[in-house]
Write an enzyme that holds these catalytic residues in place. Structure first.
Site, PDB file in Angstrom:
ATOM      1  N   GLY A 248       0.581  -1.432   0.382  1.00  0.00           N
ATOM      2  CA  GLY A 248      -0.165  -0.131   0.550  1.00  0.00           C
ATOM      3  C   GLY A 248       0.896   1.346   0.180  1.00  0.00           C
ATOM      4  N   GLU A 290       3.704  -6.802   1.981  1.00  0.00           N
ATOM      5  CA  GLU A 290       3.860  -6.811  -0.207  1.00  0.00           C
ATOM      6  C   GLU A 290       3.781  -5.775  -1.010  1.00  0.00           C
ATOM      7  OE1 GLU A 290      -0.338  -8.886   1.122  1.00  0.00           O
ATOM      8  OE2 GLU A 290       0.327 -10.765   1.108  1.00  0.00           O
ATOM      9  N   PRO A 291       4.611  -5.415  -0.868  1.00  0.00           N
ATOM     10  CA  PRO A 291       4.166  -4.014  -1.622  1.00  0.00           C
ATOM     11  C   PRO A 291       4.520  -4.670  -3.384  1.00  0.00           C
ATOM     12  CG  PRO A 291       6.790  -4.801  -0.888  1.00  0.00           C
ATOM     13  CD  PRO A 291       5.744  -5.462  -0.151  1.00  0.00           C
ATOM     14  N   ARG A 293       3.226  -1.048  -5.853  1.00  0.00           N
ATOM     15  CA  ARG A 293       3.332  -0.136  -6.329  1.00  0.00           C
ATOM     16  C   ARG A 293       4.423   0.247  -6.259  1.00  0.00           C
ATOM     17  NH1 ARG A 293      -1.352   2.928  -7.508  1.00  0.00           N
ATOM     18  NH2 ARG A 293      -1.980   1.835  -6.359  1.00  0.00           N
ATOM     19  N   CYS A 361     -12.438   4.560 -28.929  1.00  0.00           N
ATOM     20  CA  CYS A 361     -13.449   4.880 -29.692  1.00  0.00           C
ATOM     21  C   CYS A 361     -14.404   5.448 -28.139  1.00  0.00           C
ATOM     22  CB  CYS A 361     -14.525   4.457 -29.942  1.00  0.00           C
ATOM     23  SG  CYS A 361     -13.126   3.504 -31.441  1.00  0.00           S
ATOM     24  N   GLU A 362     -13.866   6.323 -27.520  1.00  0.00           N
ATOM     25  CA  GLU A 362     -14.334   7.071 -25.655  1.00  0.00           C
ATOM     26  C   GLU A 362     -13.106   8.215 -25.382  1.00  0.00           C
ATOM     27  OE1 GLU A 362     -14.952   4.806 -22.684  1.00  0.00           O
ATOM     28  OE2 GLU A 362     -15.280   3.136 -23.293  1.00  0.00           O
TER      29      GLU A 362
HETATM   30  N1  LLP Z   1      -1.767  -7.060  -1.037  1.00  0.00           N
HETATM   31  C1  LLP Z   1      -3.098  -6.928  -1.056  1.00  0.00           C
HETATM   32  C2  LLP Z   1      -3.593  -7.827  -0.988  1.00  0.00           C
HETATM   33  C3  LLP Z   1      -3.185  -5.794  -1.710  1.00  0.00           C
HETATM   34  O1  LLP Z   1      -4.503  -6.313  -2.204  1.00  0.00           O
HETATM   35  C4  LLP Z   1      -2.571  -5.423  -3.144  1.00  0.00           C
HETATM   36  C5  LLP Z   1      -3.312  -4.561  -3.673  1.00  0.00           C
HETATM   37  C6  LLP Z   1      -1.001  -5.599  -2.161  1.00  0.00           C
HETATM   38  C7  LLP Z   1      -0.960  -6.084  -1.891  1.00  0.00           C
HETATM   39  C8  LLP Z   1      -0.639  -4.671  -3.141  1.00  0.00           C
HETATM   40  O2  LLP Z   1      -0.491  -3.045  -2.622  1.00  0.00           O
HETATM   41  P1  LLP Z   1       0.370  -2.072  -3.039  1.00  0.00           P
HETATM   42  O3  LLP Z   1       1.640  -1.946  -2.413  1.00  0.00           O
HETATM   43  O4  LLP Z   1       0.342  -2.321  -4.587  1.00  0.00           O
HETATM   44  O5  LLP Z   1       0.006  -0.811  -2.634  1.00  0.00           O
HETATM   45  N2  LLP Z   1      -5.429  -1.607  -9.024  1.00  0.00           N
HETATM   46  C9  LLP Z   1      -5.239  -0.205  -8.611  1.00  0.00           C
HETATM   47  C10 LLP Z   1      -4.459  -0.749  -6.919  1.00  0.00           C
HETATM   48  C11 LLP Z   1      -5.274  -1.900  -6.952  1.00  0.00           C
HETATM   49  C12 LLP Z   1      -4.184  -2.374  -4.968  1.00  0.00           C
HETATM   50  C13 LLP Z   1      -5.101  -3.773  -5.341  1.00  0.00           C
HETATM   51  N3  LLP Z   1      -4.757  -4.567  -3.997  1.00  0.00           N
HETATM   52  C14 LLP Z   1      -4.327   0.975  -8.526  1.00  0.00           C
HETATM   53  O6  LLP Z   1      -4.134   0.678  -9.819  1.00  0.00           O
HETATM   54  O7  LLP Z   1      -4.215   1.499  -8.226  1.00  0.00           O
END
Ligand code: LLP
Length: 436
Positions: A248, A290-291, A293, A361-362
């Site tokens: 996150g 669990e990073p 992004r 087309c949007e």
């Molecule tokens: N762990 C779990 C259980 C998750 O659901 C997620 C992301 C992560 C780890 C990784 O999170 P991060 O570190 O990447 O924030 N498509 C959306 C983001 C959806 C995230 C879903 N879960 C976007 O483009 O912003």
């Protein structure tokens, strides 16, 4: 204009990434093109490991593959010693085919099909993260059929609503994910696990949201989770060994964004965890992160070629590019903003405000009101921080072939995902005999 990772403006006033000139990359590989900065990606992996390992005795950092998963990515993450969080059978298959060690992989998902669970059990993934009560029975049944005992963690919802786009908040009570602590659903599930012979409960998991800048939300989540672990111990005598805090951490998309450093994140998390455990007299659990992004996001750049430039007098100037919603759905889904650079004139002052749109087309507005030098058709636009959730969420809308991806490092560019062809678009199409 700001630069990220190994981005720099070279002697020809072109944007360069990983020692590769973006104009040359566009000529050689075509556009749209995803460019991944290997040095930046590896740096992030190392920052995560070292920041957490220095401060905490037992920590496992698993890259969240949903952000970006390709076979080459799996190899890089494997080499950097991280684990992998997969959220589907397809992600698990990719990891297995790339030779990623199953023992460092765990499986997520709020709807796991029997086949996905079987694949996880046969391949020997380290954990299955259970999202709901019925899933306990499903995994127990499948594991029993296969003569295995599944190591599981239970995803709980700590009831926290961090500040971010509502579509990427996940830790609140009103969420499809996990078992609520406040709603009284988490504890009975924990207790029931001990009655299911083919399950071995190892720990608990939570993920409160994505693109988060406020570290206080993590401190609050830790408080909730540790008090839940204490309640589990008090009510069942069970001291769970593992606490998975999900991912996150936010990244920089636009100039004004100032996300916390990984080291700051590590400090807040490990301090809070030690403090809370000491308060309630619990031993330190193994910490899992669990990073997604914050590992790959800033390492990615998308190159587009500008086409039609349309001025609506006194209103705005539209610049069309040769991609759009299909290679980056984030502006449409989350009103996401991005930094944009004119890669072939990176040294020129940015004096014009334009709106960059896609070719679907949007009304696929990509980047609203961005400041760029006066543009001409053929200019190469570089969009920053597209490493996460761009290729991963790409589609074939309007039958656009998905772009290629190149990995750049020290002047070398290697294709890690080839561009789809029109033939690829037909790969799964069938015409029944009666329609021929
Ligand atoms: N762990 C779990 C259980 C998750 O659901 C997620 C992301 C992560 C780890 C990784 O999170 P991060 O570190 O990447 O924030 N498509 C959306 C983001 C959806 C995230 C879903 N879960 C976007 O483009 O912003």
């Amino acid at each position: 204009m700001f630069l990220l990772g190994t981005q720099r403006v070279n002697e020809e006033a072109h944007l360069e990434i990983g020692g590769c000139d973006c104009v040359e990359l566009a000529q050689t590989h075509g556009t749209p093109l995803y460019v991944v900065d290997e040095a930046e990606l590896r740096k992030r992996c190392r920052e995560y490991r070292s920041s957490f390992e220095q401060r905490y005795p037992d920590v496992h950092v698993a890259f969240a593959g949903k952000a970006l998963l390709t076979m080459a990515l799996c190899r890089l993450v494997e080499q950097e010693g991280l684990g992998l969080d997969v959220a589907s059978g397809g992600e698990l298959h990719t990891a297995l085919q790339a030779g990623f060690p199953p023992a460092r992989t765990h499986l997520h998902g709020n709807y796991k099909a029997d086949d996905e669970i079987r694949l996880a059990l046969t391949s020997g993934v380290s954990r299955i993260i259970v999202d709901s009560d019925p899933e306990l029975d499903q995994i127990n049944r499948l594991a029993a059929e296969m003569g295995k005992v599944a190591d599981i963690a239970i995803r709980v919802s700590p009831g926290i609503k961090p500040k971010t786009h509502t579509n990427i908040q996940t830790g609140q009570v009103d969420s499809k994910f996990g078992l609520g602590i406040e709603t009284g659903q988490a504890m009975p599930a924990i207790k029931r696990t001990s009655t299911l012979a083919s399950l071995n409960l190892v720990g608990v998991h939570c993920h409160i949201g994505s693109q988060l800048f406020g570290l206080d939300s993590y401190a609050r989540a830790i408080e909730m989770m540790v008090s839940f672990l204490k309640a589990v111990r008090d009510e069942t005598g069970l001291e769970l060994a593992e606490l998975n805090l999900g991912g996150g951490l936010g990244i920089k998309y636009v100039e004004a964004d100032e996300p916390p450093l990984v080291a700051e994140f590590a400090q807040v998390v490990t301090d809070a965890l030690k403090e809370e455990c000491a308060k309630v007299g619990l031993g330190l659990p193994r910490l899992v992160l669990e990073p997604g992004r914050s590992i790959v996001g800033e390492a990615g750049t998308t190159l587009y070629t500008a086409g039609v430039i349309k001025e609506v007098p006194q209103v705005r100037t539209y610049v069309s590019v040769d991609g759009g919603l299909s290679d980056n759905p984030r502006p449409a889904l989350y009103e996401a903003e991005y930094g944009v650079i004119c890669a072939n004139r990176a040294g020129e002052p940015a004096t014009e405000v334009v709106t960059v749109v896609g070719k679907h087309c949007e009304t696929d507005t990509l980047f609203r009101n961005v400041l760029l030098p006066p543009l001409q058709p053929g200019d190469i636009l570089a969009v920053q921080s597209t490493g996460a959730y761009n290729y991963a969420m790409a589609s074939n809308y309007n039958r656009f072939p998905r772009p290629a991806m190149v990995l750049v490092n020290e002047g070398c560019a290697e294709v890690i995902v080839r561009r789809e062809t029109y033939e690829d678009l037909l790969r799964c199409d069938l015409i029944p005999a009666r329609l021929r």
